[in-house]
Scaffold this motif. Structure first.
Motif, PDB file in Angstrom:
ATOM      1  N   PRO A  54       0.833  -1.205   0.000  1.00  0.00           N
ATOM      2  CA  PRO A  54       0.000   0.000   0.000  1.00  0.00           C
ATOM      3  C   PRO A  54       0.867   1.256   0.000  1.00  0.00           C
ATOM      4  O   PRO A  54       1.964   1.273   0.551  1.00  0.00           O
ATOM      5  CB  PRO A  54      -0.798  -0.114   1.301  1.00  0.00           C
ATOM      6  N   TYR A  57      -0.540   7.219   0.750  1.00  0.00           N
ATOM      7  CA  TYR A  57      -1.893   7.759   0.598  1.00  0.00           C
ATOM      8  C   TYR A  57      -2.937   6.721   1.018  1.00  0.00           C
ATOM      9  O   TYR A  57      -3.877   7.033   1.748  1.00  0.00           O
ATOM     10  CB  TYR A  57      -2.163   8.190  -0.852  1.00  0.00           C
ATOM     11  N   GLU A  58      -2.780   5.481   0.537  1.00  0.00           N
ATOM     12  CA  GLU A  58      -3.751   4.438   0.881  1.00  0.00           C
ATOM     13  C   GLU A  58      -3.771   4.170   2.384  1.00  0.00           C
ATOM     14  O   GLU A  58      -4.838   3.981   2.973  1.00  0.00           O
ATOM     15  CB  GLU A  58      -3.432   3.147   0.121  1.00  0.00           C
TER      16      GLU A  58
END
Length: 73
Positions: A54, A57-58
């Protein structure tokens, strides 16, 4: 090289990369005692090669939102 030797080499490589990540980010070694650490490693193993981790941001957006919602439930 035997299968046992390949597995041992792969395990050593995993351990070293995990260590580098801890050292680079100054993560407390106690984080390895988290109940979430072994399932994370297992999930990475099941995901297999080529799966991207990931993004920042995620982690700070949609994934965090999902975890907050789970806690609320």
């Amino acid at each position: 090289m035997t299968l046992k030797g390949i597995v041992k080499g792969t395990r050593n490589m995993l351990r070293r990369y995990v260590g580098k990540w801890f050292y680079d980010k100054g993560i407390s070694f106690d984080a390895a005692n988290s109940p979430y650490f072994p399932p994370m490693v297992n999930a990475i193993q099941r995901a297999g090669p080529g799966v991207k981790p990931p993004t920042a941001y995620e982690l700070s957006g949609p994934i965090l939102d999902e975890e907050v919602e789970e806690v609320r439930k």
